[in-house]
Design a protein around this motif. Sequence first.
Motif, PDB file in Angstrom:
ATOM      1  N   ASP A 117       0.832  -1.206   0.000  1.00 22.21           N
ATOM      2  CA  ASP A 117       0.000   0.000   0.000  1.00 22.21           C
ATOM      3  C   ASP A 117       0.868   1.259   0.000  1.00 22.21           C
ATOM      4  O   ASP A 117       0.624   2.220  -0.722  1.00 22.21           O
ATOM      5  CB  ASP A 117      -0.898   0.010   1.244  1.00 22.21           C
ATOM      6  CG  ASP A 117      -2.040  -0.996   1.101  1.00 22.21           C
ATOM      7  OD1 ASP A 117      -2.153  -1.601  -0.006  1.00 22.21           O
ATOM      8  OD2 ASP A 117      -2.772  -1.204   2.092  1.00 22.21           O
ATOM      9  N   LEU A 118       1.942   1.184   0.798  1.00 27.04           N
ATOM     10  CA  LEU A 118       2.838   2.337   0.907  1.00 27.04           C
ATOM     11  C   LEU A 118       3.512   2.634  -0.438  1.00 27.04           C
ATOM     12  O   LEU A 118       3.574   3.780  -0.895  1.00 27.04           O
ATOM     13  CB  LEU A 118       3.913   2.021   1.975  1.00 27.04           C
ATOM     14  CG  LEU A 118       4.556   3.239   2.640  1.00 27.04           C
ATOM     15  CD1 LEU A 118       3.475   4.017   3.389  1.00 27.04           C
ATOM     16  CD2 LEU A 118       5.659   2.809   3.574  1.00 27.04           C
ATOM     17  N   LYS A 119       3.944   1.523  -1.041  1.00 28.21           N
ATOM     18  CA  LYS A 119       4.590   1.677  -2.346  1.00 28.21           C
ATOM     19  C   LYS A 119       3.636   2.320  -3.357  1.00 28.21           C
ATOM     20  O   LYS A 119       3.987   3.246  -4.095  1.00 28.21           O
ATOM     21  CB  LYS A 119       5.044   0.308  -2.874  1.00 28.21           C
ATOM     22  CG  LYS A 119       6.417  -0.096  -2.373  1.00 28.21           C
ATOM     23  CD  LYS A 119       6.846  -1.339  -3.125  1.00 28.21           C
ATOM     24  CE  LYS A 119       8.156  -1.852  -2.542  1.00 28.21           C
ATOM     25  NZ  LYS A 119       8.315  -3.283  -2.758  1.00 28.21           N
ATOM     26  N   ALA A 120       2.434   1.766  -3.346  1.00 27.03           N
ATOM     27  CA  ALA A 120       1.435   2.298  -4.284  1.00 27.03           C
ATOM     28  C   ALA A 120       1.186   3.773  -4.018  1.00 27.03           C
ATOM     29  O   ALA A 120       1.073   4.585  -4.950  1.00 27.03           O
ATOM     30  CB  ALA A 120       0.136   1.503  -4.116  1.00 27.03           C
ATOM     31  N   SER A 162       4.248  10.212  -6.526  1.00 25.36           N
ATOM     32  CA  SER A 162       5.348  10.616  -7.413  1.00 25.36           C
ATOM     33  C   SER A 162       4.797  10.886  -8.817  1.00 25.36           C
ATOM     34  O   SER A 162       5.210  11.831  -9.485  1.00 25.36           O
ATOM     35  CB  SER A 162       6.427   9.511  -7.477  1.00 25.36           C
ATOM     36  OG  SER A 162       5.954   8.407  -8.192  1.00 25.36           O
ATOM     37  N   GLU A 163       3.817  10.101  -9.219  1.00 24.43           N
ATOM     38  CA  GLU A 163       3.216  10.345 -10.544  1.00 24.43           C
ATOM     39  C   GLU A 163       2.559  11.730 -10.588  1.00 24.43           C
ATOM     40  O   GLU A 163       2.701  12.479 -11.524  1.00 24.43           O
ATOM     41  CB  GLU A 163       2.163   9.270 -10.824  1.00 24.43           C
ATOM     42  CG  GLU A 163       2.776   8.001 -11.395  1.00 24.43           C
ATOM     43  CD  GLU A 163       1.736   6.914 -11.537  1.00 24.43           C
ATOM     44  OE1 GLU A 163       0.533   7.190 -11.279  1.00 24.43           O
ATOM     45  OE2 GLU A 163       2.131   5.763 -11.870  1.00 24.43           O
ATOM     46  N   ARG A 164       1.832  11.973  -9.486  1.00 33.01           N
ATOM     47  CA  ARG A 164       1.153  13.266  -9.445  1.00 33.01           C
ATOM     48  C   ARG A 164       2.166  14.400  -9.414  1.00 33.01           C
ATOM     49  O   ARG A 164       2.056  15.376 -10.141  1.00 33.01           O
ATOM     50  CB  ARG A 164       0.254  13.351  -8.209  1.00 33.01           C
ATOM     51  CG  ARG A 164      -0.834  14.373  -8.380  1.00 33.01           C
ATOM     52  CD  ARG A 164      -1.755  14.358  -7.203  1.00 33.01           C
ATOM     53  NE  ARG A 164      -1.021  14.610  -5.992  1.00 33.01           N
ATOM     54  CZ  ARG A 164      -1.420  14.191  -4.772  1.00 33.01           C
ATOM     55  NH1 ARG A 164      -2.520  13.458  -4.669  1.00 33.01           N
ATOM     56  NH2 ARG A 164      -0.729  14.494  -3.696  1.00 33.01           N
ATOM     57  N   LEU A 165       3.234  14.188  -8.596  1.00 33.79           N
ATOM     58  CA  LEU A 165       4.263  15.229  -8.540  1.00 33.79           C
ATOM     59  C   LEU A 165       4.906  15.407  -9.912  1.00 33.79           C
ATOM     60  O   LEU A 165       5.160  16.514 -10.371  1.00 33.79           O
ATOM     61  CB  LEU A 165       5.339  14.851  -7.494  1.00 33.79           C
ATOM     62  CG  LEU A 165       4.897  15.036  -6.039  1.00 33.79           C
ATOM     63  CD1 LEU A 165       5.963  14.490  -5.116  1.00 33.79           C
ATOM     64  CD2 LEU A 165       4.648  16.505  -5.745  1.00 33.79           C
ATOM     65  N   GLY A 166       5.128  14.267 -10.566  1.00 33.16           N
ATOM     66  CA  GLY A 166       5.751  14.314 -11.893  1.00 33.16           C
ATOM     67  C   GLY A 166       4.869  15.079 -12.872  1.00 33.16           C
ATOM     68  O   GLY A 166       5.345  15.904 -13.659  1.00 33.16           O
TER      69      GLY A 166
END
Lengths: 631, 271, 99
Positions: free
Chosen positions: B252-255, B261-265
């Motif tokens: 869950d943490l990884k997800a 990170s995707e959103r930040l990207g």
Amino acid sequence: MENLIALLVAAPLLGAVVLLCGGRRLDKVGHWIGTLLAAVSFGIGVALFADMLGRTAEDRTLTQNLYTWIPVEGFQADMAFQLDQLSMTFVLLISGVGTLIHVYSIGYMEHDERRRRFFGYLNLFVAAMLLLVLADNYLLLYFGWEGVGLASYLLIGFWQHKPSAATAAKKAFLVNRVGDIGLSIAIMLMFTTFGTFAFEPVLASVGETSEGTLTAIGLMLLLAACGKSAQVPLQSWLGDAMEGPTPVSALIHAATMVTAGVYLIVRSAAIFNGAPDAQLVVTVVGAVTLLFGAIVGCAKDDIKKALAGSTMSQIGYMILAAGLGPIGYVFAIMHLVTHGFFKAGLFLGAGSVMHGMNDEVDMRKYGGLRKYMPVTYATFGLGYLAIIGFPGLSGFFSKDMIIEAAFAKGGTEGWILGGVTLLGAGITAFYMTRVMLLTFFGEKRWQPDAGGELPHPHESPKSMTLPMVILALGSVFAGAFFEIGERFLKWLEPVTGYEHGNPPVSAMTVTAATMVVLVIGIAIAWTMYGRKPVPVVAPRGSLLTRAARKDLYQDDFNHVVLVRGGEHLTRSLVYLDHSVVDGVVNGTAASVGGLSGRLRKLQNGYARSYAVSMFGGTVVLIAATLLMRAV
Amino acid sequence: MSAVAASVSSMTSTGEAIQFWVLGTVAVIGALATILMKKAVHSALSLAGTMIILAVFYLANGAYFLGVVQVIVYTGAIMMLFLFVVMLVGVTAADSLKETIKGQRWLAALCGLGFGTLLIGGIANAGLTHFNGLGRVNSAGHIEGLAQLIFTKYVFAFEITGALLITASVGAMVLTHRERTERAATQRELAEKRVREGVQLPPLPAPGVYARHNAVDVAGLLPDGTPSELTVNRTLRARGQIRDVSSQAIDDLKALEQASSERLGREEASK
Amino acid sequence: MNPVNYLYLAALLFTIGGVGVLIRKNAIVLFMCVELMLNACNLAFVAFSRMHGNLDGQIIAFFTMVVAAAEVVVGLAIIVSLFRTRHSASVDDASLMKL
């Protein structure tokens, strides 16, 4: 007077009860009580005898009925006594010699801690024997007969710590049982034939009975007599019975026990008179035993066993005489009485010798005792002369009469029987001389006993020598007393009957022939044992000697024929039992077991399995019901 | 329905026939399920279903009282008692349908077949065609009619069944009651025993409490991230019913990281 | 439809119950099968009550229920105590009635 008869039996019986139940507190006086009561019995006997003499021959018979022993209708037996001349003779002999043996035992058994018990048994023996001769019916006689058997068992095995004594007692008891079977069968036959046990009616109605029945009864009575009187073929117990204390041997051999058979035959004279075949068998048994005992007596080195062989032989004379019928009955009893004197004297003498020789019994280890034991020597010597039939002494008269009667039997039988009795007289002279020479003459052959001590022969105490002296006097004078004026014959004739036989040769010739064989016998014995030294260890000897030492292989015969035979019979029966009877039983059991084993599988313990059975059963029931309905 | 049952006729109404055929099939299926289901709970439930259908049939036959009693007493009480005991006993080897007695099943089937055939054949042979119906006896009221019978003609049987019930309840208590042979340990004694044995001094650790899971079968995590069996109830441990959510949490943490990170990207890309 | 069909159904259920008693090992299920058989009987009683036109059949069915309740109570108690001592509810484990 007849009320005293029961006391004859009661006195020694009381002694037996008191001594055997009295316990240790009687240890000090027990032997006196026993002797006193035996003497009381003898005293009563003498009183009754005096009374009897005072009456005429016809009413000398006394009877006393105490009570009805077996009060069953049709099977009645009384506790009743009959005292006639025959019983009187026996009563005097039994109680008289018995009392003397009691006195002797006081000294002989002095160091035995069970002396009180010994006297109790002696009293029991005397009581049983008196009951036997006083009974007025066969059933009561049988009671006394068994009592004698019991007492002899107890006395022969008195030193029960010795296995040999215990075995000897058992042997005597068992062999006697064989004879007892004969007596019981005879009594049963009598009961079915005559319907009663009493002497009077039985013997009176003999004339109406068939000879076959009488022969059967006679042979059964003979079997009984063989057992009790140690006649061939039931003789084997007598030699072993020497394991008992010496007074017991004297009592058994002289006054009681072995004479019971003779008494039985003479008492049943009427039956035997009616059965010549049975009589013939009786004479044959007597003749065979006569020689058998004499031969055995020649070979034995044990002084008591030599005397035992002699007893067997002398009883053989009596049985033979009794078998001769009315010509012999009186002489059988006469020889029995004289024999009672000298044989008791000889046995007591032998006991006295053993007493002085540390209980050594082997005659080869005696020798030269006449200087050390003068009284014993004198009394034993007189007994010896009496038994071989030295002229003038008692044995001479009684034995001579039997030999004459045997010849008088007539025909070939008479010659054979006469020859046998003559030969017997010769052998008797031989073996008795042998005993005498080995014991009292020759050089000393004394051997150290187990403790390493040489024996110190000494004369026995007064209590032992006195009875010996009295008996020796009896041995010397009894015969002449009986014979002069035919006193004994007249005394007994009313009971036993008498008929004078006519021997084919004259009485003088018979006497002369007897003297000749007597001298030959003594001479042979003197050559063999008197002239040259006697070896301490017995030489191997001839075949006959070796056989005689082993009692002519009687035990081996019994063992091979009876014991082995019995074993084989039982084994085959056991086999039959195992294979057939058990086979059927076990086979049934096994098949049922096998079936159950299979059925057991149905019983597996699972409730559901049972439920299936129930359900299946229900189905079957419903089907059956419906089927019945349909039909 | 009352009218149907009361009709004096050898035939029933079509409605009842349809009801019989439909529910009868279900009842037979329920019965078969009762004897064929592997788990006792399923058997019990199937039986309960069959009983309810039988209750309906009682009603259809004009036995209103019995129908109600069937539902209340049988299905409601007795079957619940069964379920109770099933829970008490738990799953055992007895539930296995594998037959251990040789030939038992065949014999049972054979007997059953024979029995059923005979029974049904017997009923068919009896020629039962005429049904009187209950109209007359129910005319004074069904319950009243029953009550009259129970308290007059059958009063002794009724009393005796009462006694039987009392006896049965006492018997059940006697059978299941266990006498306590030793005194129950006090709290102090238990604490002292724990100290003496030194195995587990403090209370056992609580199960894991997570953002999405806080059930008793979820093991708590040790500092190194592995689950601790000690935190789970002993019974569940024995049954192997521990739910391991440790890896799930990391996933869950990884997800979450990836998503952020995707959103930040995306945000960076949009810049 | 002839009401005799109820009897056929009762016979069928009874037979199923009986077979169940024979083939199940779990004592509890076994008991359930017994209950099924009792219920089949009750159904037959009710059908007979309708056939004869009196209430006695229903009374008997009622008594059957009461007795069945008592039986279940005791039976289940026995099963529970059996389970306590043997740790098994299988009727095959109590197979002590054999040599």
